[in-house]
Design a protein around this motif. Structure first.
Motif, PDB file in Angstrom:
ATOM      1  N   ALA A  64      -2.015  -6.987   0.242  1.00 21.10           N
ATOM      2  CA  ALA A  64      -2.115  -5.830   0.703  1.00 21.10           C
ATOM      3  C   ALA A  64      -1.209  -4.553   0.253  1.00 21.10           C
ATOM      4  N   TYR A  65       0.197  -4.957   0.259  1.00 15.20           N
ATOM      5  CA  TYR A  65       1.494  -4.144  -0.266  1.00 15.20           C
ATOM      6  C   TYR A  65       1.180  -3.728  -1.499  1.00 15.20           C
ATOM      7  N   PHE A  66       0.856  -4.650  -2.468  1.00 18.10           N
ATOM      8  CA  PHE A  66       0.851  -4.503  -4.013  1.00 18.10           C
ATOM      9  C   PHE A  66      -0.502  -3.667  -4.359  1.00 18.10           C
ATOM     10  N   SER A  67      -1.499  -3.795  -3.308  1.00 18.83           N
ATOM     11  CA  SER A  67      -2.792  -3.017  -3.720  1.00 18.83           C
ATOM     12  C   SER A  67      -2.464  -1.708  -3.427  1.00 18.83           C
ATOM     13  N   ASN A  68      -1.656  -1.298  -2.188  1.00 21.27           N
ATOM     14  CA  ASN A  68      -1.531   0.052  -1.775  1.00 21.27           C
ATOM     15  C   ASN A  68      -0.605   0.853  -3.062  1.00 21.27           C
ATOM     16  N   HIS A  69       0.017  -0.074  -3.956  1.00 28.23           N
ATOM     17  CA  HIS A  69       1.039   0.528  -4.796  1.00 28.23           C
ATOM     18  C   HIS A  69       0.496   0.183  -6.124  1.00 28.23           C
ATOM     19  N   GLU A  70      -0.920   0.070  -6.384  1.00 28.46           N
ATOM     20  CA  GLU A  70      -1.310  -0.781  -7.537  1.00 28.46           C
ATOM     21  C   GLU A  70      -1.037   0.446  -8.966  1.00 28.46           C
ATOM     22  N   ASP A  71      -0.971   1.331  -8.574  1.00 30.80           N
ATOM     23  CA  ASP A  71      -0.895   2.452  -9.665  1.00 30.80           C
ATOM     24  C   ASP A  71       0.733   2.312 -10.326  1.00 30.80           C
ATOM     25  N   LYS A  72       1.652   1.577  -9.475  1.00 31.30           N
ATOM     26  CA  LYS A  72       2.802   1.641 -10.165  1.00 31.30           C
ATOM     27  C   LYS A  72       2.975   0.040 -10.935  1.00 31.30           C
ATOM     28  N   LEU A  73       2.012  -0.759 -10.793  1.00 29.69           N
ATOM     29  CA  LEU A  73       2.145  -2.024 -11.498  1.00 29.69           C
ATOM     30  C   LEU A  73       1.797  -1.739 -12.863  1.00 29.69           C
ATOM     31  N   ASP A  74       2.542  -2.880 -13.680  1.00 33.70           N
ATOM     32  CA  ASP A  74       2.411  -2.989 -15.155  1.00 33.70           C
ATOM     33  C   ASP A  74       0.947  -3.767 -15.320  1.00 33.70           C
ATOM     34  N   SER A  75       0.416  -3.875 -16.494  1.00 32.39           N
ATOM     35  CA  SER A  75      -0.762  -4.666 -16.407  1.00 32.39           C
ATOM     36  C   SER A  75      -0.550  -6.103 -16.355  1.00 32.39           C
ATOM     37  N   ASP A  76       0.567  -6.713 -16.508  1.00 35.80           N
ATOM     38  CA  ASP A  76       0.588  -8.075 -16.198  1.00 35.80           C
ATOM     39  C   ASP A  76       0.670  -8.278 -14.628  1.00 35.80           C
ATOM     40  N   SER A  77       1.240  -7.595 -13.967  1.00 35.22           N
ATOM     41  CA  SER A  77       1.424  -7.305 -12.603  1.00 35.22           C
ATOM     42  C   SER A  77      -0.060  -7.403 -11.825  1.00 35.22           C
TER      43      SER A  77
ATOM     44  N   ASP B 221       8.358 -12.340  -9.245  1.00 37.01           N
ATOM     45  CA  ASP B 221       9.164 -12.791 -10.240  1.00 37.01           C
ATOM     46  C   ASP B 221       9.267 -12.159 -11.801  1.00 37.01           C
ATOM     47  N   SER B 222       8.445 -10.962 -11.487  1.00 34.24           N
ATOM     48  CA  SER B 222       8.591  -9.964 -12.850  1.00 34.24           C
ATOM     49  C   SER B 222       9.979  -9.707 -13.318  1.00 34.24           C
ATOM     50  N   LYS B 223      10.072  -9.665 -14.530  1.00 36.25           N
ATOM     51  CA  LYS B 223      11.333  -9.268 -15.118  1.00 36.25           C
ATOM     52  C   LYS B 223      11.347  -7.846 -15.665  1.00 36.25           C
ATOM     53  N   ASN B 224      10.213  -6.951 -15.194  1.00 38.04           N
ATOM     54  CA  ASN B 224      10.218  -5.587 -15.610  1.00 38.04           C
ATOM     55  C   ASN B 224      11.275  -4.721 -14.618  1.00 38.04           C
ATOM     56  N   PRO B 225      11.934  -3.925 -15.204  1.00 37.25           N
ATOM     57  CA  PRO B 225      12.975  -3.511 -14.489  1.00 37.25           C
ATOM     58  C   PRO B 225      12.440  -2.037 -13.711  1.00 37.25           C
ATOM     59  N   GLU B 226      11.211  -1.809 -14.201  1.00 35.56           N
ATOM     60  CA  GLU B 226      10.513  -0.608 -13.564  1.00 35.56           C
ATOM     61  C   GLU B 226      10.038  -0.879 -12.217  1.00 35.56           C
ATOM     62  N   LEU B 227       9.735  -2.074 -11.939  1.00 35.00           N
ATOM     63  CA  LEU B 227       9.075  -2.788 -10.848  1.00 35.00           C
ATOM     64  C   LEU B 227      10.068  -3.371  -9.823  1.00 35.00           C
ATOM     65  N   ARG B 228      11.509  -3.212 -10.235  1.00 41.65           N
ATOM     66  CA  ARG B 228      12.503  -3.746  -9.489  1.00 41.65           C
ATOM     67  C   ARG B 228      12.480  -3.174  -8.018  1.00 41.65           C
TER      68      ARG B 228
END
Ligand code: HAM
Length: 434
Positions: A192-205, A218-225
Motif C-alpha cells: 500500500a505504501y509503495f503503491s502510493n509512491h509508485e511514481d518515485k520508484l525505479d523500474s526494478d522496484s 534491499d534496493s541499492k539505489n541511493p535515490e530510493l533511500r
C-alpha cells in the motif's frame, strides 16, 4: 583438422597454482589455507560434513527459494534431462534439507549439525566478487528452535574472521523477519505504501512491487533511500514470541562480545527465511561486499514434505573471503619447512634414505630434497632461495653419529646438532612442527 582455441566460459574462473602468472581469483594456496581453517572450525563446533549432488530437480529450488526470487526467476542453469527439468544448484540449503529428509535424518526431532563446501551456480552479471560459478561453505543445524544456536553460529563466524586477521574489516547486520502471519500483514502495508509512491520508484522496484515487494527494501539505489526510510518497518509487526526470540539473540551476542547492528531493511533474497536473518559485509570489495549470510528457516522441511523441524544456517562466499584476504594483504604460509643438504660421499649416497628417515620421524613436515649435489656453499644458497625455514645438514660426521645439524635460515638463532631420534621433539619445541 582446423585449429580451434577455447576460452573459459564467462563468469567462471580457473584456480591456478601459486607459481602461475595469470590469476583472476587468488591462487590455490589461499584456497587450501581457508579450507583448512574452515574444516578446523567445523570440527571445533561439532559439525559433520555432508556432500550432495550438484544437480537437483528444478522444482526443489522453485519450491524452497521461491518462484519470484531473482535466483529462481533469472539466474538458474536449468535444462531438460530426458523428461525431467534439472538445475545446477544455486545454493546448498535446499539440497541439504532434501538430503536429510531423504535419509530420515530429521525424524523424531533429531538434532543435526552439518556443513558442506563446493561450487554453486548462478547466471548473474559477472563482476569483481560476483561469478557464475562460485564457492560456498554452508553450515546448517536442524532441531534447535532457540536463539542460542543462532548466536553460536554467528560467534563461529566472528572467530573465523579473527583467526584470518580480517575481523576489523567486516561488520554484522541482523534483523528478524518474524513468522509467516507477521510478514503477510507487513507485506500488505508495504505494498500500500509503495503503491502510493509508485511514481518515485525505479523500474526494478516497480517490478518488485508486483513480484516480491519486500525486496524493494534491499534496493541499492541511493535515490530510493529516503522513500525506503519512511516505509513501514517489519520490526513493528513482529509477534511477541518473535520479538522475544530476537531480543534473546541480541542478549546472547552481547554476552559473547559480538558487535552487531540491527538493520530493519535486511530481508534476504530467498523466501525460506523466518525470524533471524543476517549478513556479514565489508566495504573493501566494492559492490559485492557480503561475504557471509544466513538465518532461520523453520518451515522449509515441512514445506518439502518432511517433518516439522526448526533450522538455522549460513553460507560463506569463499571467493569473496579470499579476495578480502588478498585486499588486506594477508598471505597464506606457503614456504616449505626444511631443505635437506647432504655433503660428503657417504651422506650423499644415502640421501634418499635419510630424507625418508626425517619424514618418518617428523610427520607433517614439508621437506625438500633437491638431489642436485654440489658443495655445501652451493647447496646452502639453494636452500635459502627455496624459501625453506630450516636447512637440515647431513655430512659424514652427522651420519656416523646419527645426528643432523639444524640451521635456522630465517632467524639469527645459532645452528644446533641434534640426535636424529630427538629431531621431531627439537623441531616441535622450536615451533616448527604441529
Ligand atoms: P546467499 O546470500 O544467496 O545465501 O549466498 C551466501 C553467500 O554466497 C553470499 O553472501 C556471497 O558471499 C556468496 N555469493 C552468492 N552469490 C555469489 C556470486 N554470484 N559470486 C560470488 N559469491 C556469491 C545462501 O545461499 C543461503 N543458502 C545461505 C544459508 C544457509 N541460509 C541458511 N543456511
Amino acid at each position: 583438422m582446423e585449429k580451434q582455441k577455447f576460452k573459459i566460459i564467462k563468469g567462471m574462473a580457473d584456480i591456478l597454482p601459486d607459481h602461475a602468472e595469470k590469476h583472476k581469483l587468488p591462487p590455490i594456496s589461499y584456497w587450501h589455507w581457508l579450507e583448512a581453517a574452515l574444516r578446523k572450525l567445523m570440527r571445533a563446533y561439532s559439525y559433520d560434513e555432508i556432500r550432495f549432488p550438484i544437480l537437483e530437480s528444478t522444482s526443489l529450488f522453485k519450491r524452497s527459494l521461491g518462484e519470484e526470487t531473482d535466483v529462481v526467476s533469472k539466474e538458474m542453469y536449468t535444462f531438460l534431462d530426458g523428461d525431467e527439468l534439472v538445475t545446477l544448484r544455486p545454493e546448498g540449503t535446499a539440497s541439504c534439507v532434501r538430503a536429510c529428509i531423504d535419509a530420515g535424518m530429521l525424524r523424531n526431532q533429531q538434532m543435526q549439525r552439518m556443513w558442506y563446501l563446493g561450487p554453486m551456480f548462478r547466471r548473474e552479471q559477472p563482476q569483481y566478487g560476483r561469478y557464475r560459478q562460485f564457492y560456498q561453505l554452508g553450515a546448517e543445524v536442524f532441531g534447535l528452535p532457540g536463539p542460542n544456536i543462532d548466536a553460536e553460529q554467528i560467534k563461529m563466524m566472528a572467530n573465523l574472521w579473527q583467526e584470518l586477521g580480517i575481523a576489523s574489516a567486516v561488520t554484522l547486520e541482523l534483523n528478524s523477519l518474524g513468522g509467516v502471519a507477521a510478514r503477510a500483514r507487513f507485506k500488505q502495508d508495504l505494498v500500500a505504501y509503495f503503491s502510493n509512491h509508485e511514481d518515485k520508484l525505479d523500474s526494478d522496484s516497480k517490478r518488485r512491487l508486483i513480484v516480491n515487494p519486500l525486496r524493494i527494501l534491499d534496493s541499492k539505489n541511493p535515490e530510493l533511500r529516503e522513500l525506503i526510510s519512511m516505509a513501514p518497518k517489519l520490526t513493528d509487526y513482529l509477534d511477541i514470541d518473535d520479538k522475544q526470540h530476537f531480543e534473546q539473540l541480541l542478549a546472547e551476542l552481547d554476552l559473547l562480545g559480538v558487535a552487531y547492528k540491527v538493520n530493519p531493511y535486511i530481508v534476504r533474497g530467498l523466501d525460506y527465511y523466518n525470524r533471524t536473518v543476517y549478513e556479514w559485509t565489508t566495504d573493501k570489495l566494492g559492490a559485492q561486499g557480503t561475504i557471509c549470510a544466513g538465518g532461520r528457516y523453520d518451515n522449509l522441511s515441512e514445506h518439502l514434505d518432511g517433518p516439522i523441524t526448526p533450522a538455522v544456517g549460513f553460507a560463506i562466499g569463499i571467493d569473496r573471503v579470499l579476495l578480502l584476504l588478498q585486499a588486506m594483504d594477508k598471505h597464506p604460509n606457503t614456504s616449505i619447512d626444511g631443505y635437506l643438504i647432504c655433503v660428503g660421499q657417504a651422506a650423499e649416497a644415502q640421501t634418499l634414505k635419510l630424507a625418508e628417515m626425517i619424514r618418518q620421524s617428523c610427520p607433517g613436515m614439508s621437506l625438500l630434497n633437491n638431489y642436485t649435489g654440489g658443495g655445501f656453499k652451493q647447496q646452502f644458497k639453494r636452500a635459502d632461495k627455496s624459501g625453506a625455514k630450516l636447512a637440515l645438514v647431513l655430512g659424514d660426521d652427522e651420519l656416523q653419529q646419527n645426528t643432523v645439524t639444524v640451521k635456522f635460515l630465517r632467524s639469527e638463532r645459532e645452528q644446533q646438532t641434534v640426535s636424529m631420534t630427538n629431531l621431531a621433539e627439537f623441531l616441535a619445541v622450536a615451533g616448527f612442527l604441529g
